[in-house]
Design a protein around this motif. Structure first.
Motif, PDB file in Angstrom:
ATOM      1  N   TRP A 126       0.671  -1.277   0.030  1.00  0.00           N
ATOM      2  CA  TRP A 126       0.018   0.065  -0.057  1.00  0.00           C
ATOM      3  C   TRP A 126       0.873   1.317  -0.036  1.00  0.00           C
ATOM      4  O   TRP A 126       0.628   2.232  -0.835  1.00  0.00           O
TER       5      TRP A 126
ATOM      6  N   GLU B 116     -11.403   3.616  -7.415  1.00  0.00           N
ATOM      7  CA  GLU B 116     -12.256   2.973  -6.565  1.00  0.00           C
ATOM      8  C   GLU B 116     -12.021   3.362  -5.108  1.00  0.00           C
ATOM      9  O   GLU B 116     -13.157   3.614  -4.199  1.00  0.00           O
ATOM     10  N   GLU B 117     -10.961   3.571  -4.628  1.00  0.00           N
ATOM     11  CA  GLU B 117     -10.563   4.046  -3.152  1.00  0.00           C
ATOM     12  C   GLU B 117     -11.117   5.451  -3.248  1.00  0.00           C
ATOM     13  O   GLU B 117     -11.774   5.801  -2.181  1.00  0.00           O
TER      14      GLU B 117
ATOM     15  N   ALA C 244     -14.798   5.703  -2.788  1.00  0.00           N
ATOM     16  CA  ALA C 244     -15.250   5.165  -1.651  1.00  0.00           C
ATOM     17  C   ALA C 244     -15.019   6.513  -0.652  1.00  0.00           C
ATOM     18  O   ALA C 244     -15.957   6.828   0.256  1.00  0.00           O
TER      19      ALA C 244
ATOM     20  N   GLN D 144     -12.721   1.637   6.724  1.00  0.00           N
ATOM     21  CA  GLN D 144     -13.919   1.029   5.762  1.00  0.00           C
ATOM     22  C   GLN D 144     -13.593   0.968   4.530  1.00  0.00           C
ATOM     23  O   GLN D 144     -13.940   0.012   3.694  1.00  0.00           O
ATOM     24  N   MET D 145     -13.017   1.939   3.706  1.00  0.00           N
ATOM     25  CA  MET D 145     -12.384   1.912   2.602  1.00  0.00           C
ATOM     26  C   MET D 145     -11.611   0.685   2.273  1.00  0.00           C
ATOM     27  O   MET D 145     -11.670  -0.243   1.272  1.00  0.00           O
TER      28      MET D 145
ATOM     29  N   ARG E 242     -13.571  -2.719   2.734  1.00  0.00           N
ATOM     30  CA  ARG E 242     -14.776  -3.124   1.830  1.00  0.00           C
ATOM     31  C   ARG E 242     -14.138  -2.977   0.419  1.00  0.00           C
ATOM     32  O   ARG E 242     -14.989  -3.471  -0.502  1.00  0.00           O
ATOM     33  N   VAL E 243     -13.202  -2.192  -0.057  1.00  0.00           N
ATOM     34  CA  VAL E 243     -13.023  -2.026  -1.444  1.00  0.00           C
ATOM     35  C   VAL E 243     -11.716  -2.512  -1.761  1.00  0.00           C
ATOM     36  O   VAL E 243     -11.521  -3.349  -2.767  1.00  0.00           O
TER      37      VAL E 243
ATOM     38  N   PRO F 232     -11.215  -6.670  -0.715  1.00  0.00           N
ATOM     39  CA  PRO F 232     -11.723  -7.784  -1.728  1.00  0.00           C
ATOM     40  C   PRO F 232     -10.995  -7.775  -3.138  1.00  0.00           C
ATOM     41  O   PRO F 232     -10.881  -8.857  -3.725  1.00  0.00           O
ATOM     42  N   LYS F 233     -10.752  -6.676  -3.467  1.00  0.00           N
ATOM     43  CA  LYS F 233     -10.052  -6.686  -4.813  1.00  0.00           C
ATOM     44  C   LYS F 233      -8.562  -7.545  -4.717  1.00  0.00           C
ATOM     45  O   LYS F 233      -8.192  -7.799  -5.946  1.00  0.00           O
TER      46      LYS F 233
ATOM     47  N   ARG G 182      -7.884  -9.968  -3.011  1.00  0.00           N
ATOM     48  CA  ARG G 182      -7.950 -11.284  -2.157  1.00  0.00           C
ATOM     49  C   ARG G 182      -7.240 -12.211  -3.109  1.00  0.00           C
ATOM     50  O   ARG G 182      -6.433 -13.094  -2.411  1.00  0.00           O
TER      51      ARG G 182
ATOM     52  N   ALA H  62     -12.071  -8.088 -15.597  1.00  0.00           N
ATOM     53  CA  ALA H  62     -13.067  -7.509 -15.108  1.00  0.00           C
ATOM     54  C   ALA H  62     -13.016  -6.389 -14.131  1.00  0.00           C
ATOM     55  O   ALA H  62     -13.745  -5.220 -14.600  1.00  0.00           O
TER      56      ALA H  62
ATOM     57  N   LEU I 272      -5.264   9.728   0.227  1.00  0.00           N
ATOM     58  CA  LEU I 272      -5.696   8.598   0.610  1.00  0.00           C
ATOM     59  C   LEU I 272      -4.891   8.213   2.223  1.00  0.00           C
ATOM     60  O   LEU I 272      -3.943   8.640   2.403  1.00  0.00           O
TER      61      LEU I 272
ATOM     62  N   ALA J  77     -15.220   3.680 -11.941  1.00  0.00           N
ATOM     63  CA  ALA J  77     -14.433   3.392 -10.730  1.00  0.00           C
ATOM     64  C   ALA J  77     -15.725   2.583  -9.771  1.00  0.00           C
ATOM     65  O   ALA J  77     -15.835   2.984  -8.674  1.00  0.00           O
TER      66      ALA J  77
ATOM     67  N   PHE K  62     -17.143  -0.608  -7.628  1.00  0.00           N
ATOM     68  CA  PHE K  62     -16.395  -1.580  -6.938  1.00  0.00           C
ATOM     69  C   PHE K  62     -16.787  -3.090  -7.551  1.00  0.00           C
ATOM     70  O   PHE K  62     -17.591  -3.407  -7.584  1.00  0.00           O
TER      71      PHE K  62
ATOM     72  N   THR L 109     -15.985  -5.909  -7.119  1.00  0.00           N
ATOM     73  CA  THR L 109     -16.477  -7.112  -6.044  1.00  0.00           C
ATOM     74  C   THR L 109     -17.583  -6.929  -5.544  1.00  0.00           C
ATOM     75  O   THR L 109     -18.235  -7.990  -4.635  1.00  0.00           O
ATOM     76  N   MET L 110     -18.432  -5.852  -5.707  1.00  0.00           N
ATOM     77  CA  MET L 110     -19.855  -5.674  -5.118  1.00  0.00           C
ATOM     78  C   MET L 110     -20.828  -5.670  -6.295  1.00  0.00           C
ATOM     79  O   MET L 110     -20.490  -5.301  -7.575  1.00  0.00           O
TER      80      MET L 110
ATOM     81  N   PHE M 220     -23.362   1.632  -1.027  1.00  0.00           N
ATOM     82  CA  PHE M 220     -22.420   1.866  -0.219  1.00  0.00           C
ATOM     83  C   PHE M 220     -22.090   2.905   0.769  1.00  0.00           C
ATOM     84  O   PHE M 220     -21.953   2.972   2.078  1.00  0.00           O
TER      85      PHE M 220
ATOM     86  N   ALA N   6     -18.969  -6.027 -14.069  1.00  0.00           N
ATOM     87  CA  ALA N   6     -18.337  -6.529 -15.143  1.00  0.00           C
ATOM     88  C   ALA N   6     -19.526  -7.157 -16.290  1.00  0.00           C
ATOM     89  O   ALA N   6     -19.257  -7.118 -17.471  1.00  0.00           O
TER      90      ALA N   6
END
Lengths: 300, 284, 393
Positions: free
Chosen positions: A103, A190-191, A194, A203-204, A207-208, A211-212, A214, A296, B16, C118, C120, C122-123, C131, C165
């Motif tokens: 990170w 995406e972050e 969020a 939380q970001m 949850r965001v 999961p991406k 994993r 994806a 961030l 952007a 998510f 995975t959701m 969200f 997707a």
């Protein structure tokens, strides 16, 4: 073909995409193709496949009975347990810190970043023997902290903590190295989305980001685990080879081999080889999963 | 408009989250696991002093070990570079049955514990081994000879070349190849003049990585080499031997030399990658 | 937005933000605007020129304001500064009268829509839209109801269980809109929202965005490099170039009265010609126009001419004045209009240093257009041009 599926960011994983639509011009002439294919397969066969097969030939050379006898040796089980213990300590630690380091490196610009990246990579290029040596110099009887440890009657080197430390050293970069390119490819949008929606940093992340990551995390964990279980040089130096206490599975192989118990050595080696093969299969499956997810994810 | 707010310096803030946290944990952990131990090595070597270092560099047994380590890993990398490139080419460009298996096999040296690689290679090339038997007929000795060291290093170095060159082959712009072909170049000319130059940086990087890996390699080498001082003793093994004799100073001196070379290789690979990025960047 | 979903109330981050931030004096007058940016400057560590330099503008409440400029003009950076995704080196961002410059992105209560969507990955679509609400601890029942409404609003009713997707680009972007709207933002920030879509979808979504805006009346900032999009969708334009605001105004004002040479050349596809002030008139090649203000005899001029500013003079017209002749160099039929390039005949030899080529756009249906071909000689009249004094060099 849906044009939206190929948004600008999805061009990234081209390197991993199968070349299903190979261009006519890229086709090598038959003879060249044959020569190159034979060369590649011959080279791999000689230097990779042959040693792999030899493990099992040697292990089973005296018949299954001998093999099973060797496999059920309690000393082998002891060493396997130690190996599992070391991996169970090292892999989670590396996962947590690897995510942090990835990170940091993938998301921020700061002074000294290049140096930090080089330092994170350093264990890759240091001989494992040196990785073991440094801990002897620190915690050995005549090492820097030797007297201190002796006074408290604790032992690090020639004991399990030393093995764990040496393994941590050699596996340090694995998880971060896998995650950095993944994070860089995914970008920050995406972050940021969020955050604008009100998510806190935690939380970001939970949850965001997580999961991406994993599949990448699992990938890194598997590679890290393989190295942790298989490490020989560094562990050999700090272990002291105390039977039943500091002998990991790879060291057990060495001991049996040096005692001319070849069947036993190769039987133990076959267990490690199966672990390596399982690692390769898992790695391959995950690589597919990653490319799919990246495609994806990259387009979403 | 309101008076310009310029000059009011804002504290550097990052949008961030997690900068301080990850910077803290990373530096803390890096220090404990990597930096402090390596600092101990450097501290110990200062204890050894220049005289000790010079001794370590000129001791005939150490010299022989360096020669073998550098020589064997150089030769192994030299063999790995072209063959690894061919493997990478075949994996990217050709489709053939069992390709996925071959692809996975390339990573075996990453995954297989080095001790296993060591004993299995030895069993193949030993006097009675599958290959050793035949090679003995011709008077060629691999196991317990310098050639064995090279064989072990080829094994461990191979994936470095393949996995470095592979993505670069996949990234080659097919339009460049099409353009060359449309200008009348034969396939071999296209490979030589268009494809090969694009691969040079990756090949050099792969070579350097394989070389560095061979230099530090211990587990797979010590079984096949026979470990005869002055003949088949590699530098990492000499470190271990010195340690077992409680000659910490001697072990440290050799380790410092090896570490310095490893750092040099790291810098070399880093600049190679910067160079190749610039080169590729210029093409696009 | 409030009219639409007023029945549902919940504590948003906006209230918190409001309480925290101080109210500045000049924002007492509520009618002033919803969002203002004052003297914002942002410099990237390695960039030589600032990405944004001294940018200021005010966005009216309930309107659509477009930041228009070429790529690299700083418009996206400025938008990200408004959202709190970048931190300016200097300047102030005011939201609803509060100084939010130091407020983190989480608490600004803005809705941001990214060019890359952007979403998510995975959701599911439902979870994406939900969200922001789930972050705020809104009860699940309320969330479900609201997500259903929002998905219906963006014409994606029944898509809740799909994953990003599985959607087309246009569908994804509408999910992104729904997600941004779900938190009832004070302002909606759109960063090239249609940039990644193909031309047809882009035009469709543009119309859809206008409808959406009419219904929600949400203060909206749109970043775009597409002037057609900006002219079509927005109430106000902020034209940017090289990090600076070149001009602000209604689309009509900007189009009709460009304030700087950059705006003149960027908006409306003008061609630049050289001119000079002579005998109290602006001379552009063989044409004469009234001169701009603040110029003196002999000053050089930059003239920006659009194809629509030139008309063909009918051959029947008697004694045409100020209408030189030229030869048609090329003729392009582009949809409903025909674009001619006319090379003007040289005037008095001493004046004409080089040939002047001028674009002429005429309607396809005009009787003249259909008859004309390459090589024909026509007579032209320049109706207007954007004129600027050439800076002494």
């Amino acid at each position: 073909m849906n044009p939206a599926r190929s948004s600008p960011r999805s061009k990234m994983p081209r390197s991993k995409m199968p070349h299903e639509t190979q261009r006519e011009v890229q086709r090598d002439p038959g003879l060249l193709r044959g020569v190159l294919l034979a060369t590649a397969l011959g080279f791999l066969g000689l230097f990779v496949l042959l040693p792999l097969g030899a493990v099992f030939v040697q292990a089973l050379g005296k018949g299954f009975a001998h093999y099973f006898e060797a496999i059920s040796d309690p000393k082998l089980h002891e060493s396997a347990l130690l190996t599992l213990l070391v991996a169970a300590i090292v892999v989670p630690i590396n996962l947590v810190l690897g995510v942090g380091a990835a990170w940091l490196i993938a998301r921020f610009e700061f002074r000294g970043k290049r140096l930090l990246v080089a330092l994170v990579d350093l264990p890759f290029s240091v001989s494992p023997v040196i990785a073991g040596l440094v801990f002897i110099l620190l915690f050995g009887r005549r090492g820097l902290f030797g007297p201190l440890l002796a006074a408290r009657d604790t032992q690090i080197v020639f004991a399990v903590p030393g093995i764990v430390l040496a393994t941590l050293f050699v596996t340090f970069p694995f998880v971060a190295r896998e995650l950095i390119p993944l994070l860089e490819a995914q970008g920050v949008a995406e972050e940021e989305a969020a955050l604008t929606l009100g998510a806190s940093g935690f939380q970001m992340f939970r949850r965001v980001t997580l999961p991406k990551l994993r599949w990448g995390l699992l990938y890194g964990a598997i590679l890290c685990n393989a190295r942790a279980m298989g490490e020989f040089g560094a562990v050999s130096v700090v272990s002291g080879h105390v039977r039943g206490r500091t002998v990991t599975l790879p060291l057990h192989v060495e001991i049996l081999y040096d005692e001319y118990d070849f069947t036993g050595a190769f039987a133990a080696a076959s267990v490690l080889t199966l672990l390596a093969l399982a690692t390769l299969v898992a790695k391959k499956l995950l690589a597919w999963q990653l490319v799919r997810g990246r495609r994806a994810g990259g387009a979403a | 408009m309101s008076p310009p707010a310029a000059g009011v310096a804002r504290a550097p803030r990052r949008v961030l989250p997690g900068f301080s946290l990850t910077l803290g944990t990373t530096i803390f952990w890096l220090s404990i696991v990597v930096l402090v131990p390596l600092a101990a090595l450097v501290a110990k070597s200062s204890e050894v002093g220049l005289h000790g270092l010079r001794l370590a560099l000129t001791d005939p047994r150490a010299l022989a070990a360096y020669r073998l380590s550098f020589g064997a890993s150089f030769i192994a990398a030299l063999i790995n570079a072209p063959f690894g490139a061919v493997v990478a080419w075949v994996l990217v460009r050709y489709r053939f049955p069992g390709k996925a298996l071959i692809d996975a096999l390339v990573d075996l040296p990453f995954a297989l514990p080095t001790a296993v690689a060591g004993i299995t290679s030895t069993s193949i090339y030993a006097e009675h081994g599958v290959l050793g038997r035949h090679l003995a007929h011709w008077g060629i000795k691999v196991a317990f000879a310098p050639a064995g060291v090279v064989v072990a290093m080829i094994f461990v170095g191979l994936p470095f070349v393949v996995r470095t060159v592979e993505p670069v082959i996949a990234e080659i712009d097919f339009e460049a190849e099409e353009a060359a072909a449309s200008l009348g170049a034969s396939r071999l000319t296209v490979l030589r003049r268009v494809v090969f130059p694009a691969l040079v940086p990756a090949l050099l990087t792969g070579f350097a990585l394989a070389f560095a890996r061979g230099l530090g390699e211990y587990g797979s080498v010590i079984f096949i080499s026979g470990n005869m001082p002055m003949r088949t003793e590699i530098a990492p093994l000499l470190i271990v031997t010195r340690l077992e004799q409680y000659d910490y100073a001697g072990a440290t001196a050799i380790a410092v030399v090896m570490l310095a070379v490893a750092l040099l290789m790291l810098v070399a690979v880093g600049s190679l990658q910067t160079w190749s990025r610039r080169r590729l960047g210029g093409v696009r | 937005m409030n009219a639409l979903l007023g029945a549902l109330t919940f504590a948003g981050a906006t209230d918190e933000a409001r309480a925290k931030a101080r109210t500045t004096e000049r924002w007492r007058d509520e009618s002033h605007g919803e969002l203002a940016v004052e003297d914002v400057t942002k410099r990237y560590p390695r960039g030589e020129a600032p990405a944004v330099e001294g940018a200021s503008f005010v966005a009216a409440r309930g309107g659509v304001t477009s930041l228009l400029g070429p790529s690299g003009s700083g418009k996206s950076t400025l938008l990200r500064i408004i959202a709190g995704l970048e931190i300016p080196d200097a300047g102030t961002v005011l939201l609803g009268g509060d100084d939010v410059t130091d407020l983190p992105a989480q608490r600004r209560g803005v809705g941001f829509v990214f060019q890359s969507y952007a979403l998510f990955p995975t959701m599911s679509v439902h979870d994406n839209v939900a969200f922001g609400l789930s972050i705020r601890g809104v009860p699940k029942r309320v969330i479900d109801e609201r997500v259903r409404e929002l998905l219906a609003r963006v014409q994606l009713g029944g898509y809740g269980r799909r994953f990003p997707a599985e959607l087309s680009g246009g569908e994804r972007q509408r999910v992104a809109f729904a997600r941004a709207l779900a938190v009832e933002p004070r302002v909606l920030l759109l960063d090239e929202p249609f940039g990644a879509l193909d031309a047809r979808v882009r035009v469709e979504l543009r119309a859809w965005l206008r409808t959406l805006h009419r219904e929600t009346q949400l203060t909206t900032i749109l970043v775009t490099h597409d002037q057609e999009e900006a002219l079509e969708v927005s109430d106000r334009l902020v034209v940017m170039s090289r990090g600076r605001v070149e001009q602000t105004g209604t689309p009509e004002e900007v189009y009709a009265r460009p304030a700087t040479p950059f705006v003149a050349s960027f908006v409306g596809g003008a061609v630049e010609l050289a001119g000079v002030v002579r005998r109290g008139q602006a001379e552009i090649g063989p044409f004469r126009l009234p001169p701009p203000r603040h110029v003196a005899e002999g000053d050089g001029l930059r003239a920006f001419v659009r194809g629509h500013d030139v008309e063909l003079v009918s051959p029947d017209e008697s004694s045409p004045e100020n209408a030189p002749t030229g030869r048609i160099e090329s003729r392009l039929a582009i949809g409903p209009s025909v674009r001619l390039t006319v090379r003007l005949d040289r005037g008095p030899a001493k004046d004409a240093k080089r040939d002047v080529e001028i674009p002429v756009t005429v309607s396809r249906d005009s009787p003249l257009a259909s008859a004309l071909a390459r090589g024909d000689v026509v007579r032209l009249r320049l109706r207007r041009a954007a004129l600027f004094a050439r800076e002494a060099s």
